[in-house]
Design an enzyme around this catalytic site. Structure first.
Site, short mmCIF file in Angstrom:
data_model
loop_
_atom_site.label_atom_id
_atom_site.label_comp_id
_atom_site.label_asym_id
_atom_site.label_seq_id
_atom_site.Cartn_x
_atom_site.Cartn_y
_atom_site.Cartn_z
N TYR A 54 0.83 -1.20 0.00
CA TYR A 54 0.00 0.00 0.00
C TYR A 54 0.87 1.26 0.00
O TYR A 54 0.66 2.17 -0.80
CB TYR A 54 -0.93 -0.01 1.21
CG TYR A 54 -1.87 1.17 1.26
CD1 TYR A 54 -2.91 1.29 0.35
CD2 TYR A 54 -1.72 2.16 2.23
CE1 TYR A 54 -3.78 2.37 0.39
CE2 TYR A 54 -2.59 3.24 2.29
CZ TYR A 54 -3.62 3.35 1.37
OH TYR A 54 -4.46 4.41 1.41
N LYS A 80 1.00 3.79 -3.29
CA LYS A 80 0.62 5.20 -3.20
C LYS A 80 1.79 6.10 -3.57
O LYS A 80 1.60 7.17 -4.18
CB LYS A 80 0.10 5.52 -1.80
CG LYS A 80 -1.28 4.91 -1.50
CD LYS A 80 -2.31 5.27 -2.56
CE LYS A 80 -3.72 4.85 -2.15
NZ LYS A 80 -4.71 5.16 -3.21
#
Length: 255
Positions: free
Chosen positions: A160, A164
């Site tokens: 994650y 991002k």
């Protein structure tokens, strides 16, 4: 500052809950023709109901952002119906139900699935809307990343944080590629917001002491809301942000 998006066509991904729902409702309320998509049909139905309730109906479509053909079809449908594509908000993403685990326990599928939704999905949609925006010589692409992409993820999920950060890199690269066509590409990086079942479970897992520590670490000493994120997105989509591109705006209450 009153924003008016009358006559504009807006696509919002991940619109079945949380940020995506708030963003979709805000653009619809301010006059845009909104195409809200997600893989969760029940959530989309609720987003549509709330739009009807506020007197500004919108279009909901079940679309998997990892399916390039489906993404292309939605972009074509929206352009053919309205004659234009003005704003794309790449909000779809998240941790896909994963939790923080030691590095050596992460499977290839776990790693790739998060990248497919958070990075590939944003790329597919940007690719799909670019031709129309180039023809118009104007467009706004806003990607929703996370504070995890700028620092360390509270969840501890390696994919994650990495995805991002990659999405922020994509934002900056596309800003330079598309700028000559009058298309701006910017990024909103939210802090922790209780906006959906995943973040609610995360919040509850901290316990009372952990919750207090999180809030005390925020300059404004309070959590934000999905509407705070929607407001930042609408600023980037507005005429007032016409000479701003390739930027990341942290909307996190101050760190």
């Amino acid at each position: 500052m009153k924003l008016d998006f009358s006559g504009q066509t807006v696509i919002v991904t991940g619109a079945a809950q949380g940020f995506g729902r708030a963003i979709s409702l805000a653009f619809a309320r301010d006059g845009a023709a909104v195409y809200a998509c997600d893989v969760q049909p029940e959530g989309l139905t609720e987003t549509a109901r709330l739009a009807e309730e506020q007197g500004t109906p919108l279009h909901v479509r079940p679309v998997d952002v990892t399916d390039r053909a489906a993404v292309q079809r939605l972009a074509q449908e929206a352009e053919q119906a309205t004659g234009r594509l003005d704003v794309l908000v790449n909000n779809a993403g998240g941790v896909l139900g994963q939790v923080g685990r030691p590095l050596e326990e992460i499977s290839e599928g776990d790693w790739q699935s998060i990248f497919r939704v958070n990075v590939d999905g944003a790329f597919h949609f940007a690719q799909a809307v670019a031709p129309a925006m180039k023809r118009q010589r104007r467009g706004r692409i806003i990607n929703i990343s996370s504070g995890a992409g700028l620092g360390v993820s509270l969840t501890g999920i390696q994919a994650y944080a990495s995805a991002k950060a990659a999405q922020i890199g994509l934002t900056r690269q596309l800003a330079h590629e598309l700028g000559e066509f009058g298309i701006t590409v910017n990024n909103v990086a939210p802090g922790f917001v209780r906006s959906n079942p995943t973040t609610e479970r995360q919040w509850q897992s901290y316990g009372e002491e952990g919750q207090q520590r999180l809030v005390q670490g925020i300059a404004l000493k309070r959590l934000g809301s999905p509407q705070d994120i929607a407001s930042a997105v609408q600023f980037f989509a507005s005429e007032q942000a016409g000479w701003i591109t390739g930027q990341v705006l942290s909307v996190d209450g101050g760190k």
